[in-house]
Scaffold this motif. Structure first.
Motif, PDB file in Angstrom:
ATOM      1  N   LEU A  79      -7.714 -23.077  23.836  1.00 31.00           N
ATOM      2  CA  LEU A  79      -7.915 -23.500  22.382  1.00 31.00           C
ATOM      3  C   LEU A  79      -9.280 -23.910  21.955  1.00 31.00           C
ATOM      4  O   LEU A  79      -9.780 -23.414  21.188  1.00 31.00           O
ATOM      5  N   PHE A  80     -10.049 -24.820  22.774  1.00 35.11           N
ATOM      6  CA  PHE A  80     -11.187 -25.370  22.296  1.00 35.11           C
ATOM      7  C   PHE A  80     -12.308 -24.761  23.248  1.00 35.11           C
ATOM      8  O   PHE A  80     -13.314 -24.871  22.927  1.00 35.11           O
ATOM      9  N   GLY A  81     -12.023 -24.193  24.449  1.00 33.39           N
ATOM     10  CA  GLY A  81     -13.163 -23.747  25.183  1.00 33.39           C
ATOM     11  C   GLY A  81     -13.591 -24.757  26.186  1.00 33.39           C
ATOM     12  O   GLY A  81     -13.042 -25.957  25.958  1.00 33.39           O
ATOM     13  N   HIS A  82     -14.552 -24.326  27.004  1.00 37.28           N
ATOM     14  CA  HIS A  82     -15.093 -25.425  28.067  1.00 37.28           C
ATOM     15  C   HIS A  82     -16.391 -24.805  28.419  1.00 37.28           C
ATOM     16  O   HIS A  82     -16.851 -23.890  28.115  1.00 37.28           O
ATOM     17  N   GLU A  83     -17.277 -26.093  28.758  1.00 40.94           N
ATOM     18  CA  GLU A  83     -18.535 -25.601  29.163  1.00 40.94           C
ATOM     19  C   GLU A  83     -18.511 -25.470  31.021  1.00 40.94           C
ATOM     20  O   GLU A  83     -17.503 -26.048  31.394  1.00 40.94           O
ATOM     21  N   ARG A  84     -19.256 -25.015  31.408  1.00 43.02           N
ATOM     22  CA  ARG A  84     -19.691 -24.604  32.848  1.00 43.02           C
ATOM     23  C   ARG A  84     -19.444 -26.276  33.335  1.00 43.02           C
ATOM     24  O   ARG A  84     -20.197 -26.994  33.101  1.00 43.02           O
ATOM     25  N   GLY A  85     -18.566 -26.389  34.343  1.00 45.92           N
ATOM     26  CA  GLY A  85     -18.716 -27.632  35.151  1.00 45.92           C
ATOM     27  C   GLY A  85     -17.830 -28.912  34.351  1.00 45.92           C
ATOM     28  O   GLY A  85     -17.944 -30.019  34.866  1.00 45.92           O
ATOM     29  N   ALA A  86     -17.150 -28.488  33.314  1.00 38.96           N
ATOM     30  CA  ALA A  86     -16.513 -29.197  32.420  1.00 38.96           C
ATOM     31  C   ALA A  86     -15.101 -29.915  33.537  1.00 38.96           C
ATOM     32  O   ALA A  86     -14.818 -31.135  33.323  1.00 38.96           O
ATOM     33  N   PHE A  87     -14.601 -29.127  34.258  1.00 37.82           N
ATOM     34  CA  PHE A  87     -13.600 -29.687  35.274  1.00 37.82           C
ATOM     35  C   PHE A  87     -13.654 -28.747  36.609  1.00 37.82           C
ATOM     36  O   PHE A  87     -14.215 -27.758  36.522  1.00 37.82           O
ATOM     37  N   SER A  88     -12.973 -29.295  37.622  1.00 40.38           N
ATOM     38  CA  SER A  88     -13.040 -28.327  38.711  1.00 40.38           C
ATOM     39  C   SER A  88     -12.422 -26.925  38.427  1.00 40.38           C
ATOM     40  O   SER A  88     -11.461 -26.982  37.952  1.00 40.38           O
ATOM     41  N   GLY A  89     -13.164 -26.277  38.914  1.00 35.54           N
ATOM     42  CA  GLY A  89     -12.891 -24.737  38.699  1.00 35.54           C
ATOM     43  C   GLY A  89     -13.681 -23.924  37.468  1.00 35.54           C
ATOM     44  O   GLY A  89     -13.465 -22.897  37.450  1.00 35.54           O
ATOM     45  N   ALA A  90     -14.156 -25.017  36.691  1.00 41.85           N
ATOM     46  CA  ALA A  90     -15.066 -24.217  35.397  1.00 41.85           C
ATOM     47  C   ALA A  90     -16.408 -23.837  35.901  1.00 41.85           C
ATOM     48  O   ALA A  90     -17.227 -24.475  35.652  1.00 41.85           O
ATOM     49  N   GLU A  91     -16.448 -22.618  36.570  1.00 42.83           N
ATOM     50  CA  GLU A  91     -17.676 -21.963  36.978  1.00 42.83           C
ATOM     51  C   GLU A  91     -18.399 -21.574  35.804  1.00 42.83           C
ATOM     52  O   GLU A  91     -19.562 -21.182  36.194  1.00 42.83           O
ATOM     53  N   ARG A  92     -17.811 -21.178  34.761  1.00 47.12           N
ATOM     54  CA  ARG A  92     -18.892 -20.460  33.594  1.00 47.12           C
ATOM     55  C   ARG A  92     -18.168 -21.021  32.187  1.00 47.12           C
ATOM     56  O   ARG A  92     -16.963 -21.537  31.988  1.00 47.12           O
ATOM     57  N   ARG A  93     -19.083 -20.849  31.440  1.00 42.98           N
ATOM     58  CA  ARG A  93     -18.634 -21.356  29.879  1.00 42.98           C
ATOM     59  C   ARG A  93     -17.657 -20.580  29.516  1.00 42.98           C
ATOM     60  O   ARG A  93     -17.706 -19.226  29.663  1.00 42.98           O
ATOM     61  N   LYS A  94     -16.645 -21.004  28.774  1.00 42.89           N
ATOM     62  CA  LYS A  94     -15.609 -20.143  28.132  1.00 42.89           C
ATOM     63  C   LYS A  94     -15.361 -20.434  26.642  1.00 42.89           C
ATOM     64  O   LYS A  94     -15.123 -21.719  26.273  1.00 42.89           O
ATOM     65  N   GLU A 127      -9.013 -30.613   9.879  1.00 42.63           N
ATOM     66  CA  GLU A 127      -9.661 -31.434   9.008  1.00 42.63           C
ATOM     67  C   GLU A 127     -11.263 -31.494   8.916  1.00 42.63           C
ATOM     68  O   GLU A 127     -11.765 -31.514   7.768  1.00 42.63           O
ATOM     69  N   SER A 128     -11.599 -31.432  10.057  1.00 41.09           N
ATOM     70  CA  SER A 128     -13.274 -31.272  10.025  1.00 41.09           C
ATOM     71  C   SER A 128     -13.899 -30.080  10.336  1.00 41.09           C
ATOM     72  O   SER A 128     -14.979 -29.817   9.899  1.00 41.09           O
ATOM     73  N   ARG A 129     -13.071 -29.067  10.528  1.00 40.04           N
ATOM     74  CA  ARG A 129     -13.569 -27.580  10.692  1.00 40.04           C
ATOM     75  C   ARG A 129     -14.688 -27.582  11.757  1.00 40.04           C
ATOM     76  O   ARG A 129     -15.715 -26.716  11.725  1.00 40.04           O
ATOM     77  N   HIS A 130     -14.554 -28.507  12.656  1.00 40.26           N
ATOM     78  CA  HIS A 130     -15.357 -28.435  13.833  1.00 40.26           C
ATOM     79  C   HIS A 130     -14.824 -28.402  15.256  1.00 40.26           C
ATOM     80  O   HIS A 130     -13.546 -28.869  15.022  1.00 40.26           O
ATOM     81  N   VAL A 131     -15.237 -27.824  16.051  1.00 37.92           N
ATOM     82  CA  VAL A 131     -14.536 -27.893  17.396  1.00 37.92           C
ATOM     83  C   VAL A 131     -15.556 -28.250  18.571  1.00 37.92           C
ATOM     84  O   VAL A 131     -16.801 -27.936  18.463  1.00 37.92           O
ATOM     85  N   GLN A 132     -15.088 -28.886  19.470  1.00 46.00           N
ATOM     86  CA  GLN A 132     -15.638 -29.574  20.630  1.00 46.00           C
ATOM     87  C   GLN A 132     -15.388 -29.110  21.865  1.00 46.00           C
ATOM     88  O   GLN A 132     -14.242 -29.785  22.269  1.00 46.00           O
ATOM     89  N   PRO A 133     -15.800 -27.857  22.386  1.00 45.69           N
ATOM     90  CA  PRO A 133     -15.294 -27.412  23.748  1.00 45.69           C
ATOM     91  C   PRO A 133     -15.330 -28.726  24.904  1.00 45.69           C
ATOM     92  O   PRO A 133     -15.914 -29.713  24.794  1.00 45.69           O
ATOM     93  N   LEU A 134     -14.470 -28.696  25.762  1.00 49.07           N
ATOM     94  CA  LEU A 134     -14.526 -29.523  26.892  1.00 49.07           C
ATOM     95  C   LEU A 134     -15.750 -29.665  27.622  1.00 49.07           C
ATOM     96  O   LEU A 134     -16.021 -28.449  28.112  1.00 49.07           O
ATOM     97  N   GLY A 135     -16.151 -30.738  27.801  1.00 51.79           N
ATOM     98  CA  GLY A 135     -17.603 -30.857  28.387  1.00 51.79           C
ATOM     99  C   GLY A 135     -18.767 -30.611  27.685  1.00 51.79           C
ATOM    100  O   GLY A 135     -19.731 -30.802  27.961  1.00 51.79           O
ATOM    101  N   ALA A 136     -18.535 -30.380  26.235  1.00 56.12           N
ATOM    102  CA  ALA A 136     -19.690 -30.159  25.377  1.00 56.12           C
ATOM    103  C   ALA A 136     -20.085 -31.505  24.763  1.00 56.12           C
ATOM    104  O   ALA A 136     -19.287 -32.636  24.651  1.00 56.12           O
ATOM    105  N   GLU A 137     -21.366 -31.545  24.700  1.00 55.43           N
ATOM    106  CA  GLU A 137     -21.985 -32.662  24.100  1.00 55.43           C
ATOM    107  C   GLU A 137     -21.770 -33.024  22.584  1.00 55.43           C
ATOM    108  O   GLU A 137     -21.789 -34.391  22.190  1.00 55.43           O
ATOM    109  N   LYS A 138     -21.698 -31.995  21.670  1.00 52.98           N
ATOM    110  CA  LYS A 138     -21.363 -31.904  20.515  1.00 52.98           C
ATOM    111  C   LYS A 138     -20.629 -30.995  19.797  1.00 52.98           C
ATOM    112  O   LYS A 138     -20.381 -29.748  20.407  1.00 52.98           O
TER     113      LYS A 138
END
Length: 190
Positions: A79-94, A127-138
């Protein structure tokens, strides 16, 4: 053929389907979140696609996710996506489904299967219409219409505290109830 003809061709010619088509036409022009309720096989995803095609978002993506088919451990990343390195196995941004649907429609099929912790995060996105991918700063702004579907009685699940009431009311800004096929036998061949 037009959208109404397309839905009749897929769902059948009954008066109940004609009533659903009228509801689709009305809500598609709004920006409301839509909850489609109906038994398995009644055409919930077809109706969700029609809401998208009738809307001003029709040239943007329609992104569907079956909330019951993805393990809870992967659902948040989907749903939220993730940044590279956000968790074990996250080798690229998604990019997650919310980002992929930007400008268009995100269809959450079997939304009643969302785990309670993820329900809170989805509510925040609605509510916010914003999404924060796993490992993202903002967080990032998104412009997405949400359509959810369930074959479950979400109001009963709310009463049992298995589904958040605030999320239910956010998703059900407009509700379309699809009658069972037993109530419209002429549509069974379709």
């Amino acid at each position: 053929q037009d959208e109404a003809g397309h839905l009749v061709g897929q769902m059948g010619p009954s008066p109940q389907v004609a009533q659903v088509i009228e509801q689709v036409k009305v809500v598609a022009k709004s920006n409301f979140s839509v909850l489609i309720q109906g038994e398995t096989g009644t055409g919930k995803e077809l109706v969700a696609q029609a809401v998208h095609r009738y809307s001003d978002r029709c040239r943007k993506p329609f992104v569907a996710l079956d909330c019951g088919a993805i393990p809870d451990t992967l659902l948040e990343s989907e749903l939220f996506g993730h940044e590279r390195g956000a968790f074990s196995g996250a080798e690229r941004r998604k990019q997650g489904h919310f980002q992929l649907a930007d400008g268009g429609t995100c269809f959450l099929d079997e939304a009643g299967n969302l785990p309670v912790p993820l329900q809170a995060k989805l509510l925040r996105v609605l509510e916010s219409r914003h999404v924060q991918p796993l490992g993202a700063e903002k967080p990032t702004a998104i412009d997405v219409r949400f359509v959810a579907a369930t074959n479950d009685d979400l109001q009963a699940r709310v009463a049992r505290r298995e589904f958040r009431s605030d999320l239910y009311f956010r998703l059900a800004q407009y509700t379309i109830l699809l009658p069972g096929l037993r109530d419209r036998p002429a549509d069974i061949p379709f």
